[in-house]
Write an enzyme that holds these catalytic residues in place. Structure first.
Site, PDB file in Angstrom:
ATOM      1  N   ILE A  62      -3.302   4.335   2.749  1.00  0.00           N
ATOM      2  CA  ILE A  62      -3.497   5.009   4.040  1.00  0.00           C
ATOM      3  C   ILE A  62      -4.813   5.781   4.052  1.00  0.00           C
ATOM      4  O   ILE A  62      -5.538   5.780   5.052  1.00  0.00           O
ATOM      5  CB  ILE A  62      -2.309   5.962   4.336  1.00  0.00           C
TER       6      ILE A  62
ATOM      7  N   TYR B  81       0.850  -1.196   0.000  1.00  0.00           N
ATOM      8  CA  TYR B  81       0.000   0.000   0.000  1.00  0.00           C
ATOM      9  C   TYR B  81       0.879   1.237   0.000  1.00  0.00           C
ATOM     10  O   TYR B  81       2.049   1.193   0.357  1.00  0.00           O
ATOM     11  CB  TYR B  81      -0.976   0.015   1.181  1.00  0.00           C
ATOM     12  N   CYS B  82       0.265   2.350  -0.413  1.00  0.00           N
ATOM     13  CA  CYS B  82       0.948   3.641  -0.400  1.00  0.00           C
ATOM     14  C   CYS B  82       0.005   4.670   0.214  1.00  0.00           C
ATOM     15  O   CYS B  82      -0.822   4.318   1.049  1.00  0.00           O
ATOM     16  CB  CYS B  82       1.416   4.033  -1.801  1.00  0.00           C
ATOM     17  N   ALA B  83       0.109   5.906  -0.210  1.00  0.00           N
ATOM     18  CA  ALA B  83      -0.674   6.980   0.404  1.00  0.00           C
ATOM     19  C   ALA B  83      -2.162   6.883   0.109  1.00  0.00           C
ATOM     20  O   ALA B  83      -2.990   7.173   0.960  1.00  0.00           O
ATOM     21  CB  ALA B  83      -0.141   8.343  -0.049  1.00  0.00           C
TER      22      ALA B  83
END
Length: 130
Positions: free
Chosen positions: A118, A88-90
């Site tokens: 996130i 996952y990222c932002a």
């Protein structure tokens, strides 16, 4: 007169089924990740592929910080070859998870992306760790 929603007909059910089932081979969501982790059924390694600095500001509890540019064989060699990775990222505005998934796939590793990252985690009301 049809709306912009129905102007192009929906796919036949068999085609739609193939498409949507296929999507789940590539992605999972924040709710399913949280549920697996809190119910003691975590059978994957969760990777936060943002920078170490962003990870330190707040990350999904239990995630390992491994920026997508640093995903190389030596960084994941401690995990068996059949380990499922979830990256996952932002959030939906960020392609870091895609980049991390590409790197893992090039290394021959099973990978899924946690959609919305996130942003999705927070939207679901789940807490971040620091």
């Amino acid at each position: 007169m049809s709306s912009s929603v129905t102007q192009i007909p929906a796919a036949e059910s068999a085609v739609a089924l193939e498409h949507f089932e296929s999507a789940l081979r590539f992605e999972t969501d924040c709710w399913d990740v949280h549920d697996a982790m809190t119910q003691g059924h975590q059978d994957f390694v969760l990777l936060d592929v943002r920078s170490h600095e962003l990870y330190a500001q707040g990350h999904v509890p239990g995630a390992i910080s491994l920026p997508h540019r640093k995903i190389i064989e030596s960084a994941i060699s401690r995990f068996s070859n059949d380990t499922m990775f979830v990256v996952y990222c932002a959030g939906p505005h960020c392609n870091g998870a895609h980049r991390g998934a590409i790197r893992l796939a090039k290394l021959g590793r099973p990978v899924k992306m946690m959609i919305d990252g996130i942003t999705g985690w927070i939207d679901e009301g789940f807490a971040l760790a620091q």
